[in-house]
Design a protein around this motif. Structure first.
Motif, PDB file in Angstrom:
ATOM      1  N   GLU A  10       0.816  -1.216   0.000  1.00 27.33           N
ATOM      2  CA  GLU A  10       0.000   0.000   0.000  1.00 27.33           C
ATOM      3  C   GLU A  10       0.850   1.267   0.000  1.00 27.33           C
ATOM      4  N   PHE A  11       1.979   1.268   0.704  1.00 23.65           N
ATOM      5  CA  PHE A  11       2.809   2.464   0.825  1.00 23.65           C
ATOM      6  C   PHE A  11       4.186   2.201   0.229  1.00 23.65           C
ATOM      7  N   THR A  12       4.832   3.281  -0.140  1.00 27.19           N
ATOM      8  CA  THR A  12       6.190   3.206  -0.688  1.00 27.19           C
ATOM      9  C   THR A  12       6.973   4.428  -0.234  1.00 27.19           C
ATOM     10  N   LEU A  13       8.274   4.356  -0.372  1.00 26.86           N
ATOM     11  CA  LEU A  13       9.153   5.453   0.015  1.00 26.86           C
ATOM     12  C   LEU A  13       9.627   6.191  -1.236  1.00 26.86           C
ATOM     13  N   ARG A  36       1.204   3.214  -6.156  1.00 29.01           N
ATOM     14  CA  ARG A  36       0.222   3.120  -7.235  1.00 29.01           C
ATOM     15  C   ARG A  36      -0.794   2.018  -6.953  1.00 29.01           C
ATOM     16  N   PHE A  37      -0.308   0.911  -6.360  1.00 29.65           N
ATOM     17  CA  PHE A  37      -1.218  -0.176  -5.989  1.00 29.65           C
ATOM     18  C   PHE A  37      -2.171   0.269  -4.874  1.00 29.65           C
ATOM     19  N   GLY A  38      -1.634   0.987  -3.869  1.00 25.69           N
ATOM     20  CA  GLY A  38      -2.465   1.423  -2.756  1.00 25.69           C
ATOM     21  C   GLY A  38      -3.466   2.495  -3.127  1.00 25.69           C
ATOM     22  N   SER A  39      -3.153   3.306  -4.131  1.00 26.06           N
ATOM     23  CA  SER A  39      -4.069   4.369  -4.552  1.00 26.06           C
ATOM     24  C   SER A  39      -5.051   3.914  -5.620  1.00 26.06           C
ATOM     25  N   HIS A  40      -4.932   2.662  -6.040  1.00 30.41           N
ATOM     26  CA  HIS A  40      -5.846   2.157  -7.069  1.00 30.41           C
ATOM     27  C   HIS A  40      -7.273   2.130  -6.522  1.00 30.41           C
ATOM     28  N   ARG A  41      -8.217   2.487  -7.372  1.00 28.28           N
ATOM     29  CA  ARG A  41      -9.617   2.577  -6.941  1.00 28.28           C
ATOM     30  C   ARG A  41     -10.150   1.238  -6.454  1.00 28.28           C
ATOM     31  N   LEU A  42      -9.731   0.150  -7.107  1.00 33.55           N
ATOM     32  CA  LEU A  42     -10.220  -1.170  -6.721  1.00 33.55           C
ATOM     33  C   LEU A  42      -9.704  -1.565  -5.334  1.00 33.55           C
ATOM     34  N   PHE A  43      -8.445  -1.225  -5.046  1.00 28.52           N
ATOM     35  CA  PHE A  43      -7.892  -1.524  -3.722  1.00 28.52           C
ATOM     36  C   PHE A  43      -8.623  -0.734  -2.643  1.00 28.52           C
TER      37      PHE A  43
END
Length: 373
Positions: free
Chosen positions: A156-159, A172-179
């Motif tokens: 979900e988070f990255t540095l 990008r994965f954590g901000s995806h609408r489906l997630f």
């Protein structure tokens, strides 16, 4: 004007977090870690590990210890020492582990409530559904489910680095609408909020209702002269654990539900961020209270704790007394069945005798009265 207001709010929030999360939360975390460590030592000893309930409490204390470590590293140290660099380095690794331990703690509390519900409300099924092997399987299943559920939170988070400064950003994965829709909204509401909270509330209400009916039946039959103090203490202990969990976690659940529906806009409000800080402190209190509650309600736990802490000898007849208690717990289902059958028999006999006596009395009165001409 807006910039000055935002700066003033940030300073107020920083001072508030330094007091609540920096000092209070850190002190409670350290005391809770010591208490949970002692609880695990006592419950894993040969004096206490024979109880099925203690297996769940041991697992709950271990999960609570990991929760406290997560709060201490990510909130306590950051707010106390303003260690933003240290916070950025450990956040992406600690956050998914912390969420997993929180979920394990929630479902272990539900398992404790459900285990006591079977023992008190379904005594005929307790021998089948309550065993050390099954309790270990339940704990293992809860851990596996929580780990699988929390796998997406690892991504979900990255540095990111900006101007030689490391920042935490939603990936990008954590901000995806489906997630956001599935993990943060629907699955969270079902598996983290609705399901465990429903199990805990229903079991707690039915346990209290059944205990009240048992005491009422004993008073009616005149059999409440001698009660099992050990069983009552354990009932109060587990009910207090469940009650404290509800008291400290419902505000946190409410905030997470609001955050799942409102998104990041909720964190722009100063009161909402202060409310989250208080919820973190409540979660730490819940994770730290097992030792205090156990020591307050359970006499056997106090005696074994003194044995480990102060090297005091165990009281006389300790082993024989606990063997008798263990024998009573093993025969709980049979005695419960017999007491229920005896209570039903006494009540029906009482009703039948009263009805027969009333009929005899009516016949005597009718024969003794003169016939009407």
């Amino acid at each position: 004007m807006n910039n000055s207001t935002n700066g003033f709010d940030e300073r107020r929030l920083a001072d508030f977090k330094r007091i609540v999360e920096g000092y209070l939360l850190s002190i409670v975390c350290i005391c809770g870690l010591l208490g949970n460590a002692l609880t695990c030592i006592v419950l894993s000893s040969r004096f206490m590990r024979t109880s099925i309930t203690n297996i769940y409490i041991f697992a709950l204390s271990c999960a609570s210890s990991f929760v406290l470590v997560g709060f201490l590293l990510t909130h306590g140290i950051r707010a106390t020492f303003r260690a933003e660099v240290f916070y950025c380095l450990i956040f992406t690794r600690m956050f998914p582990i912390h969420v997993t331990c929180l979920l394990i703690q929630i479902y272990l509390t539900a398992a404790v409530a459900f285990d006591r519900f079977i023992l008190i409300c379904l005594p005929f099924c307790s021998r089948k559904w309550r065993s050390p092997k099954l309790a270990i399987c339940v704990v293992f299943s809860i851990c596996v489910f929580s780990m699988l559920y929390c796998i997406p939170f690892w991504f979900e988070f990255t540095l990111t680095k900006e101007y030689n400064r490391t920042n935490i950003r939603v990936s990008r994965f954590g901000s995806h609408r489906l997630f956001r829709l599935i993990m943060r909204k629907y699955l969270y509401f079902i598996f983290v909020f609705l399901l465990p909270l429903s199990i805990i509330l229903i079991c707690k209400i039915l346990i209290i209702k059944n205990l009240y009916l048992i005491e009422k039946r004993k008073r009616l039959l005149g059999t409440s002269l001698k009660t099992n103090r050990s069983s009552n203490a354990m009932n109060f202990l587990l009910l207090s654990i469940v009650f404290l969990f509800l008291l400290t976690q419902i505000p946190y659940f409410v905030f997470n539900v609001l955050y799942s529906w409102s998104g990041a806009t909720l964190m722009k409000n100063l009161l909402a961020r202060q409310y989250l800080v208080i919820n973190n402190l409540l979660s730490v209190i819940n994770a730290s209270a097992t030792f205090i509650l156990y020591a307050f309600f359970d006499r056997k736990f106090r005696e074994v704790s003194e044995y480990f802490l102060f090297c005091r000898p165990l009281p006389a007849h300790f082993h024989s007394r606990n063997a008798a208690i263990r024998l009573l717990s093993e025969n709980f289902t049979l005695s419960k069945r017999r007491s229920t059958m005896n209570s039903t028999y006494r009540w029906s006999t009482y009703i039948n005798n009263n009805s027969i006596d009333s009929r005899k009395k009516n016949l005597i009165i009718s024969h003794s009265m003169p016939a009407n001409v």
